[in-house]
Design a protein around this motif. Structure first.
Motif, short mmCIF file in Angstrom:
data_model
loop_
_atom_site.label_atom_id
_atom_site.label_comp_id
_atom_site.label_asym_id
_atom_site.label_seq_id
_atom_site.Cartn_x
_atom_site.Cartn_y
_atom_site.Cartn_z
N THR A 148 0.86 -1.19 0.00
CA THR A 148 0.00 0.00 0.00
C THR A 148 0.89 1.24 0.00
O THR A 148 1.25 1.79 1.05
CB THR A 148 -0.92 0.00 1.23
N PHE A 149 1.23 1.67 -1.18
CA PHE A 149 2.20 2.75 -1.38
C PHE A 149 1.84 3.99 -0.57
O PHE A 149 2.70 4.59 0.06
CB PHE A 149 2.27 3.08 -2.87
N SER A 150 0.59 4.36 -0.58
CA SER A 150 0.17 5.61 0.05
C SER A 150 0.30 5.58 1.57
O SER A 150 0.14 6.62 2.22
CB SER A 150 -1.27 5.93 -0.33
N SER A 151 0.60 4.43 2.15
CA SER A 151 0.78 4.31 3.59
C SER A 151 2.24 4.35 4.02
O SER A 151 2.53 4.28 5.22
CB SER A 151 0.14 3.01 4.11
N TYR A 152 3.12 4.45 3.06
CA TYR A 152 4.56 4.37 3.33
C TYR A 152 5.25 5.71 3.06
O TYR A 152 4.99 6.36 2.05
CB TYR A 152 5.22 3.30 2.46
N ALA A 153 6.13 6.08 3.99
CA ALA A 153 7.06 7.15 3.70
C ALA A 153 8.08 6.63 2.69
O ALA A 153 8.47 5.46 2.73
CB ALA A 153 7.78 7.60 4.97
N MET A 154 8.48 7.51 1.78
CA MET A 154 9.41 7.12 0.73
C MET A 154 10.67 7.98 0.80
O MET A 154 10.62 9.17 1.15
CB MET A 154 8.76 7.28 -0.64
N GLY A 171 6.47 -0.35 12.00
CA GLY A 171 5.88 -1.64 12.32
C GLY A 171 5.74 -2.59 11.15
O GLY A 171 5.21 -3.69 11.31
N ARG A 172 6.21 -2.15 9.97
CA ARG A 172 6.12 -2.99 8.79
C ARG A 172 7.50 -3.22 8.19
O ARG A 172 8.48 -2.57 8.58
CB ARG A 172 5.22 -2.33 7.74
N ASN A 173 7.57 -4.15 7.24
CA ASN A 173 8.84 -4.38 6.55
C ASN A 173 9.29 -3.13 5.80
O ASN A 173 8.48 -2.33 5.35
CB ASN A 173 8.68 -5.53 5.57
N GLU A 174 10.59 -3.04 5.63
CA GLU A 174 11.19 -1.96 4.85
C GLU A 174 11.60 -2.53 3.50
O GLU A 174 12.07 -3.66 3.40
CB GLU A 174 12.43 -1.43 5.59
N TYR A 175 11.41 -1.75 2.46
CA TYR A 175 11.70 -2.24 1.11
C TYR A 175 12.72 -1.34 0.41
O TYR A 175 12.73 -0.12 0.63
CB TYR A 175 10.41 -2.29 0.28
#
Length: 116
Positions: A27-33, A101-105
């Motif tokens: 969910t791209f919109s939930s991640y800082a980039m 709290g989620r994986n980092e990509y």
């Protein structure tokens, strides 16, 4: 999950490049980039970051005023516009996605070479 960078290449000092990072599988919109870079023999360093909604950005001092990070959540893409490029900007540029709290990509990187 995929982060695919594009837009790198060779450019003369003073030139410009626009890097893109196309995201899929989360969910791209939930991640800082963020954009990071790594020059030969040096550690990977943060170049620029943007919040999930795009309302907040920050830059490394070395690129501040010369670069702009932006994102299009409808296209699942983050961009890095780099202007007035210098030889010291030469590096492999990586796209990063992070959420608490989620994986980092990470993407696979795109080479930017600034040379006359």
């Amino acid at each position: 999950v995929q982060l695919v960078e594009s837009g790198g290449g060779s450019v003369q000092p003073g030139g410009s490049l626009r890097l893109s990072c196309a995201a899929s599988g989360f969910t791209f919109s939930s991640y800082a980039m963020s954009w990071y870079r790594q020059a030969p023999g040096k550690e990977r360093e943060l170049v620029a970051a943007i919040s999930s909604a795009g309302g907040s950005t920050n830059y490394a001092d070395s690129v501040k005023g010369r670069s702009t990070i932006s994102r299009d959540n409808a296209k699942n893409t983050v961009y890095l516009q780099m202007n007035s490029l210098k030889p010291e900007d030469t590096a492999v540029y990586y796209c990063n996605a992070r959420r608490v709290g989620r994986n980092e990509y990470w993407g696979q990187g795109t080479q930017v070479t600034v040379s006359s």
